[in-house]
Write a protein that holds these residues in place. Structure first.
Motif, PDB file in Angstrom:
ATOM      1  N   SER A 205      61.766  49.538  -3.063  1.00  0.00           N
ATOM      2  CA  SER A 205      61.228  48.447  -2.258  1.00  0.00           C
ATOM      3  C   SER A 205      59.820  48.038  -2.646  1.00  0.00           C
ATOM      4  O   SER A 205      59.528  46.842  -2.812  1.00  0.00           O
ATOM      5  N   LEU A 206      58.934  48.996  -2.775  1.00  0.00           N
ATOM      6  CA  LEU A 206      57.509  48.700  -2.889  1.00  0.00           C
ATOM      7  C   LEU A 206      57.138  48.126  -4.258  1.00  0.00           C
ATOM      8  O   LEU A 206      57.787  48.409  -5.266  1.00  0.00           O
ATOM      9  N   VAL A 207      56.073  47.337  -4.245  1.00  0.00           N
ATOM     10  CA  VAL A 207      55.511  46.799  -5.477  1.00  0.00           C
ATOM     11  C   VAL A 207      54.017  47.111  -5.474  1.00  0.00           C
ATOM     12  O   VAL A 207      53.285  46.700  -4.576  1.00  0.00           O
ATOM     13  N   ARG A 208      53.590  47.868  -6.494  1.00  0.00           N
ATOM     14  CA  ARG A 208      52.189  48.280  -6.571  1.00  0.00           C
ATOM     15  C   ARG A 208      51.310  47.115  -7.025  1.00  0.00           C
ATOM     16  O   ARG A 208      51.679  46.341  -7.912  1.00  0.00           O
ATOM     17  N   ILE A 209      50.129  47.002  -6.415  1.00  0.00           N
ATOM     18  CA  ILE A 209      49.140  46.012  -6.817  1.00  0.00           C
ATOM     19  C   ILE A 209      47.775  46.687  -6.892  1.00  0.00           C
ATOM     20  O   ILE A 209      47.565  47.767  -6.323  1.00  0.00           O
TER      21      ILE A 209
END
Length: 340
Positions: free
Chosen positions: A126-130
């Motif tokens: 799910s997560l997207v790193r920024i």
């Protein structure tokens, strides 16, 4: 933790609720660093989803900093800053691989996005790193958790193509970002149906070439007049009411598609019109994780600024005021900052 809580119809509080905990080894817990109120939050707030059985946390759009991960989370660490798609997915099941992450066999959803902490199921998928964002970057990045991908999903599902004419039914935040998305996908003419001057102005900023302020039959006649009686190549239905759906099919050209993302309430499809026109309906719950690879770069390089839909900012402790503002259409979309 402190969290925005729906106590009863039209009654929002910000109070202590149990901290979310790791329930499955693929979970992560994030500290919310930015949040907002969604138009779909107004349905339960107004009582349109029925009575509120018991107090519950509310809010499904947030950015976060990971504070805990389950033992099977491989790709993220404590301290990572992440975009949290509202619909969680493993991104590996058969539905996800077909581009339907919203139907993941391990589906879950953000439930305390307007609180201090939130649990993310299937963190790796799910997560997207920024990179840790500056305060000025938060609105644009926060829009990626739901409202921007949802507007994009309407345009994508409607089949907006380069050089086409698109009509957007609805001038809420999703509709306005549907305008922006139609522009991204290359529509040459974008007709925004909006009765509110401030929203009309933002629609033009996002790429609308024409505005239709009328509703119902009058508005439909205006769109057909603009398109020489042909109708639009693609229509985005971003409201979720029966009237909006009827309008969408009355202005779409034969053989074309209505992309719908408004949460349906009391909608009966105009099957006779659809049958006569051979018009299609596509869309639904947005698979956010599917669209993020296309949308995140546009935000990071400044090509688009979806955060412009936020026209009110409040501390999370004043979320009840944010609900009032959106319910009474004093605000398009309310950005919530952590704390008091």
């Amino acid at each position: 933790m402190l969290a925005t809580t729906l106590e009863d119809i039209r009654r929002i509080t910000f109070r202590e609720m149990p901290d979310p905990v790791i329930q499955h080894p693929t979970d992560a817990i994030v500290k919310v660093i930015a949040s907002c109120i969604c138009g779909s939050d107004l349905w339960p707030y107004r009582g349109d989803n029925g009575p509120v059985a018991q107090p519950r946390t509310i809010g499904h759009e947030c950015l976060g900093e990971i504070v805990e991960v389950g033992p099977e989370v491989r790709d993220f660490r404590v301290g990572d800053t992440v975009v949290v798609p509202f619909d969680h997915c493993d991104n590996t099941c058969a539905h996800c691989l077909a581009g339907n992450q919203q139907a993941c066999v391990n589906y879950d959803m953000t439930t305390s996005g307007q609180g201090e902490l939130s649990r993310v199921a299937q963190a790796d998928g799910s997560l997207v790193r920024i990179e840790k964002p500056a305060a000025s970057e938060l609105p644009d990045l926060l829009a990626l958790s739901d409202v921007f991908p949802t507007g994009y999903h309407a345009a994508y599902s409607a089949g907006v193509t380069r050089g086409s004419t698109a009509v957007v039914v609805g001038d809420g935040a999703v509709g306005l970002l549907g305008v922006l998305s139609a522009k991204i996908l290359g529509a040459e003419r974008i007709i925004a149906m909006s009765r509110h001057e401030s929203r009309q102005k933002l629609a033009r900023t996002f790429g609308a070439t024409d505005i239709v302020a009328a509703r119902g039959e009058e508005g439909e006649a205006a769109v057909l007049d603009m398109t020489e009686g042909i109708g639009a190549d693609a229509v985005l239905e971003c409201v979720g009411t029966g009237a909006a759906m009827v309008t969408a099919f009355n202005v779409v050209r034969p053989g074309a598609t209505v992309g719908f993302v408004g949460v349906p309430h009391g909608v009966e499809l105009p099957v006779g019109t659809m049958f006569k026109k051979n018009a299609r309906l596509a869309g639904g719950l947005a698979p956010v994780r599917r669209h993020l690879p296309d949308l995140l770069p546009l935000v990071l390089d400044g090509t688009v600024n979806p955060g412009l839909v936020f026209d009110s900012t409040l501390p999370m402790s004043q979320s009840a005021e944010g609900y009032r503002q959106m319910d009474e259409r004093e605000a398009i979309k309310v950005f919530l900052t952590p704390g008091a």
